[in-house]
Design a protein around this motif. Structure first.
Motif, PDB file in Angstrom:
ATOM      1  N   ALA A   1       0.827  -1.211   0.000  1.00 18.35           N
ATOM      2  CA  ALA A   1       0.000   0.000   0.000  1.00 18.35           C
ATOM      3  C   ALA A   1       0.861   1.260   0.000  1.00 18.35           C
ATOM      4  O   ALA A   1       0.556   2.236  -0.704  1.00 18.35           O
ATOM      5  CB  ALA A   1      -0.929  -0.009   1.210  1.00 18.35           C
TER       6      ALA A   1
ATOM      7  N   SER B   1       2.321   1.646  -3.430  1.00 15.42           N
ATOM      8  CA  SER B   1       1.267   2.084  -4.356  1.00 15.42           C
ATOM      9  C   SER B   1       1.019   3.580  -4.223  1.00 15.42           C
ATOM     10  O   SER B   1       0.881   4.299  -5.223  1.00 15.42           O
ATOM     11  CB  SER B   1      -0.031   1.321  -4.074  1.00 15.42           C
ATOM     12  OG  SER B   1       0.120  -0.060  -4.292  1.00 15.42           O
ATOM     13  N   LYS B   2       0.964   4.043  -2.979  1.00 16.96           N
ATOM     14  CA  LYS B   2       0.708   5.461  -2.730  1.00 16.96           C
ATOM     15  C   LYS B   2       1.845   6.321  -3.274  1.00 16.96           C
ATOM     16  O   LYS B   2       1.607   7.364  -3.897  1.00 16.96           O
ATOM     17  CB  LYS B   2       0.525   5.689  -1.225  1.00 16.96           C
ATOM     18  CG  LYS B   2       0.147   7.096  -0.838  1.00 16.96           C
ATOM     19  CD  LYS B   2      -0.380   7.148   0.591  1.00 16.96           C
ATOM     20  CE  LYS B   2       0.615   6.628   1.594  1.00 16.96           C
ATOM     21  NZ  LYS B   2       0.140   6.777   2.993  1.00 16.96           N
TER      22      LYS B   2
END
Length: 268
Positions: free
Chosen positions: A44, A47-48
């Motif tokens: 995550a 991805s960010k």
């Protein structure tokens, strides 16, 4: 046949690139569910930072992990210095961040057990299965034709120590961060046969498909305090202690450690 316009071709290429998923992986130390729980926050955060989708892929075992690494199937991998150096040498991976601290390993025997490391030739030694670094460091001390037999019971290093205490092995190879958490009286009852030199901690590498222009951005994002808070369960797990942290990694720190795989572990 009608030719597509340049703008249409570019649009198709951009759509294909945008829809592609980046793959993050790690060694199969945990079962798939536990691995997903630990590594999903790292996917995550990546991805960010990339503004694109990164997914965690848990390998089905050491053989699959090794093969997919050799085939350069992973865009991001977080693992030990021997794997990091191998990818630097063979698949153009670049270390971005590492777990703060150093790694070292110790081989113990019982007080009435073998007196020297060389006495372990052909004998059973409990540890994690090769190519885990604990086993690899042990095997690197021997010529292959006289090397100990690494016994890898269920339950990781805790299981390895229990099997040694049950008499299934002549010695046990453990990471120092694990030993530091043992009761002092348990360690006092063991005989040290070998302690490795210190090595750099586990590192996250980026493969050649990840644009070099993104590397600095990724390092900054992953060393941000907010990201470290989100990654706390994973970092504590990887460092073997409370308060694990990510710091920038230098490629020079990992140079040469691929020799712990090549010529030591079969298939490398």
């Amino acid at each position: 046949m009608r030719l597509l316009s340049t703008s249409v071709v570019l649009s198709l290429l951009l759509t294909t690139t945008a829809s592609a998923e980046w793959i993050l992986s790690a060694p199969p130390r945990e079962d798939a569910d536990e691995a997903a729980r630990l590594y999903a926050p790292l996917a995550a955060e990546l991805s960010k930072a990339l503004n694109d989708k990164v997914v965690f892929k848990a390998p089905t075992g050491w053989a699959a992990f090794s093969q997919e690494m050799k085939e350069d199937k992973y865009d991001f991998v977080i693992d030990g210095p021997h794997f990091v150096a191998w990818r630097m040498e063979h698949t153009r991976h670049v270390p971005l961040v590492r777990v703060d601290g150093q790694l070292a390993y110790t081989v113990f025997a019982g007080k009435d057990g073998p007196a020297r490391l060389e006495d372990l030739k052909f004998k059973n030694v409990c540890s994690m299965a090769s190519p885990n670094l604990a086993a690899v460091v042990l095997l690197a001390q021997f010529d292959s034709y006289v090397a100990p037999n690494v016994v890898a019971p269920r339950g990781g290093f805790k299981g390895a120590l229990a099997a040694f205490e049950e008499g299934r092995c002549a010695a046990v190879a453990l990471p120092n961060f694990f030993i530091e958490k043992l009761p002092p009286e348990k360690v006092a009852g063991l005989k040290t046969l070998f302690t490795s030199t210190e090595m750099p901690g586990l590192a996250l590498t980026a493969g050649p498909r990840v644009p070099a222009a993104q590397h600095t951005l990724l390092v900054k994002a992953l060393t941000d305090p907010a990201a470290q808070t989100n990654l706390k369960p994973l970092l504590d797990n990887l460092s073997g202690k409370e308060g694990g942290a990510l710091v920038p990694a230098a490629a020079t720190d990992y140079a040469g450690y691929q020799k712990l795989l090549e010529g030591v572990v079969w298939g490398w």
